[in-house]
Design an enzyme around this catalytic site. Sequence first.
Site, mmCIF file in Angstrom:
data_model
loop_
_atom_site.group_PDB
_atom_site.id
_atom_site.type_symbol
_atom_site.label_atom_id
_atom_site.label_comp_id
_atom_site.label_asym_id
_atom_site.label_seq_id
_atom_site.Cartn_x
_atom_site.Cartn_y
_atom_site.Cartn_z
ATOM 1 N N CYS A 52 -4.745 -4.376 -6.176
ATOM 2 C CA CYS A 52 -4.346 -2.887 -5.932
ATOM 3 C C CYS A 52 -4.008 -2.170 -6.946
ATOM 4 C CB CYS A 52 -3.651 -2.511 -4.652
ATOM 5 S SG CYS A 52 -4.017 -3.413 -3.166
ATOM 6 N N ASP A 53 -2.703 -2.623 -7.660
ATOM 7 C CA ASP A 53 -1.931 -1.574 -8.585
ATOM 8 C C ASP A 53 -1.890 -2.378 -10.020
ATOM 9 O OD1 ASP A 53 -1.559 -0.113 -6.236
ATOM 10 O OD2 ASP A 53 0.217 -1.134 -5.721
ATOM 11 N N CYS B 145 0.588 -5.868 -4.482
ATOM 12 C CA CYS B 145 -0.759 -6.093 -4.423
ATOM 13 C C CYS B 145 -1.337 -5.793 -6.007
ATOM 14 C CB CYS B 145 -1.230 -5.284 -3.612
ATOM 15 S SG CYS B 145 -3.351 -5.519 -3.574
HETATM 16 C C1 LIG Z 1 2.177 -0.880 -1.415
HETATM 17 C C2 LIG Z 1 0.724 -1.481 -1.212
HETATM 18 C C3 LIG Z 1 -0.241 -0.772 -1.917
HETATM 19 C C4 LIG Z 1 -1.790 -0.986 -1.520
HETATM 20 N N1 LIG Z 1 -2.493 -0.341 -2.455
HETATM 21 C C5 LIG Z 1 -3.797 -0.646 -2.031
HETATM 22 C C6 LIG Z 1 -4.961 0.033 -2.675
HETATM 23 O O1 LIG Z 1 -4.824 0.448 -3.749
HETATM 24 N N2 LIG Z 1 -6.121 -0.416 -2.388
HETATM 25 C C7 LIG Z 1 -6.432 -1.308 -1.471
HETATM 26 O O2 LIG Z 1 -7.736 -1.615 -1.201
HETATM 27 N N3 LIG Z 1 -5.563 -1.837 -0.459
HETATM 28 C C8 LIG Z 1 -4.376 -1.808 -1.021
HETATM 29 N N4 LIG Z 1 -3.375 -2.251 -0.301
HETATM 30 C C9 LIG Z 1 -3.533 -3.181 0.686
HETATM 31 C C10 LIG Z 1 -4.059 -2.497 2.034
HETATM 32 O O3 LIG Z 1 -3.122 -1.710 2.449
HETATM 33 C C11 LIG Z 1 -4.267 -3.339 3.212
HETATM 34 O O4 LIG Z 1 -5.103 -4.292 2.732
HETATM 35 C C12 LIG Z 1 -4.732 -2.780 4.610
HETATM 36 O O5 LIG Z 1 -3.838 -1.848 4.756
HETATM 37 C C13 LIG Z 1 -4.859 -3.494 5.594
HETATM 38 O O6 LIG Z 1 -5.216 -2.905 6.917
HETATM 39 P P1 LIG Z 1 -5.117 -3.215 8.253
HETATM 40 O O7 LIG Z 1 -5.414 -2.365 9.138
HETATM 41 O O8 LIG Z 1 -5.490 -4.743 8.316
HETATM 42 O O9 LIG Z 1 -3.479 -3.634 8.495
HETATM 43 P P2 LIG Z 1 -2.205 -2.634 7.978
HETATM 44 O O10 LIG Z 1 -2.517 -1.444 7.185
HETATM 45 O O11 LIG Z 1 -0.955 -3.668 7.770
HETATM 46 O O12 LIG Z 1 -1.945 -2.197 9.560
HETATM 47 C C14 LIG Z 1 -1.355 -2.656 10.367
HETATM 48 C C15 LIG Z 1 -0.968 -1.680 11.686
HETATM 49 O O13 LIG Z 1 -0.888 -2.632 12.847
HETATM 50 C C16 LIG Z 1 0.337 -2.041 13.498
HETATM 51 N N5 LIG Z 1 1.004 -3.129 14.101
HETATM 52 C C17 LIG Z 1 1.584 -4.202 13.888
HETATM 53 N N6 LIG Z 1 2.332 -4.501 14.781
HETATM 54 C C18 LIG Z 1 1.835 -4.074 16.085
HETATM 55 C C19 LIG Z 1 2.251 -4.240 17.325
HETATM 56 N N7 LIG Z 1 2.943 -5.326 18.061
HETATM 57 N N8 LIG Z 1 1.882 -3.060 18.206
HETATM 58 C C20 LIG Z 1 0.920 -2.054 17.591
HETATM 59 N N9 LIG Z 1 0.992 -1.964 16.420
HETATM 60 C C21 LIG Z 1 1.146 -2.745 15.607
HETATM 61 C C22 LIG Z 1 1.306 -1.276 12.249
HETATM 62 O O14 LIG Z 1 2.211 -0.178 12.626
HETATM 63 C C23 LIG Z 1 -0.020 -0.876 11.469
HETATM 64 O O15 LIG Z 1 -0.289 0.521 12.040
HETATM 65 C C24 LIG Z 1 -2.008 -1.987 -0.555
HETATM 66 C C25 LIG Z 1 -1.031 -2.440 0.288
HETATM 67 C C26 LIG Z 1 0.251 -2.211 -0.068
HETATM 68 C C27 LIG Z 1 1.386 -2.761 0.783
#
Ligand SMILES: Cc1cc2nc3c(=O)[nH]c(=O)nc-3n(C[C@H](O)[C@H](O)[C@H](O)COP(=O)(O)OP(=O)(O)OC[C@H]3O[C@@H](n4cnc5c(N)ncnc54)[C@H](O)[C@@H]3O)c2cc1C
Length: 307
Positions: free
Chosen positions: A134-135, A131
């Site tokens: 983000c970084d 990302c």
């Molecule tokens: C390395 C990295 C660094 C990042 N740094 C930043 C930052 O500095 N600032 C920022 O704003 N954003 C950052 N991001 C982006 C940010 O992490 C994402 O935009 C955010 O986490 C999205 O949130 P979400 O809840 O939609 O999905 P996710 O965080 O992807 O969570 C998805 C969840 O769904 C669950 N899940 C999936 N399939 C199933 C299933 N079948 N049954 C039950 N549960 C399931 C997973 O276990 C997980 O808990 C970063 C991303 C990465 C990879």
Amino acid sequence: MLDVVIIGSGCAGNTAAIYAARANLKPLVVQGLEAGGQLSLTTLVENFPGFPEGINGPDLVENMKKQAQNFGAEYKYGALLDADLSKRPFRLTIEEDQIETRTLIVASGASARWLGLPSEQKLIGHGVSSCATCDGFFYRGRKIMVIGGGDSAMEEANFLSRFGSEVTLVHRRDQFRASKIMLDRARANPKVKFMLNTVVEEVLGVEANLVSGVRLRNLATGAAWRQDVDGFFVAIGHIPNTAVFRGQLETDADGYILSKGGARTNIPAVFHAGDVQDRTYRQAITASGAGCMAAIEAERFLEAEGH
Ligand SMILES: Cc1cc2nc3c(=O)[nH]c(=O)nc-3n(C[C@H](O)[C@H](O)[C@H](O)COP(=O)(O)OP(=O)(O)OC[C@H]3O[C@@H](n4cnc5c(N)ncnc54)[C@H](O)[C@@H]3O)c2cc1C
């Protein structure tokens, strides 16, 4: 019979849980195999409002979880394995348990595609990222490498050129999936250097827990060499976690849930939240905002039905 089940424990799922719990709906959060979601993979998060010094990703999501639990949200280990959304209440299979719920919030995220190298996996959050938004800021004046040949790789390379002393874009072929306009923009950028027909064999720095370089190989000549790198950005796409809803929830061709406005999906009482529907912003704050929207919609839906 539950009122609200939330699939996913990232920013979207946890925020939905805070709102649903404060609305007295006693939500159940199914954590999935990646408890805490993508932020649990990273270290310092500097762009989530409210933390002037930044906060570690795992701490941020853990705080959200505690906040939701304080208001009565329940968390359950395991993944959703099957969902029957053909009639209400919806029937969910979570590992070996069957659960029924009146509403469902899908916050299952979109996982970044990685190269799959063991060294890359060990260094995620320690120089390896997926990302740029983000970084990128962490690599001011440093050497950056971007992997990929599609639009997102071009976009990330251009964006990262604002920070890095140099940006090397590594692609395993000499043809690109990227659109011409994105490719031309990257090619015209004096800071972006292209390295084609090249693959990464290892990310270096595992012993020090910090990326210091990469080992590369040219597929055309077979030549192998080492290059110094500080920031290693993998931009080869994301996989929305919607396979379990296939044939029921409408998605686009890549599997992202299609929104029907607000947090609504094509199925009444099923709401989307976060990266599972968002291919554009993909940030913690937008995912949290979407979780808030989904919980409010679920609550109003239940209210309208007299629950
Ligand atoms: C390395 C990295 C660094 C990042 N740094 C930043 C930052 O500095 N600032 C920022 O704003 N954003 C950052 N991001 C982006 C940010 O992490 C994402 O935009 C955010 O986490 C999205 O949130 P979400 O809840 O939609 O999905 P996710 O965080 O992807 O969570 C998805 C969840 O769904 C669950 N899940 C999936 N399939 C199933 C299933 N079948 N049954 C039950 N549960 C399931 C997973 O276990 C997980 O808990 C970063 C991303 C990465 C990879």
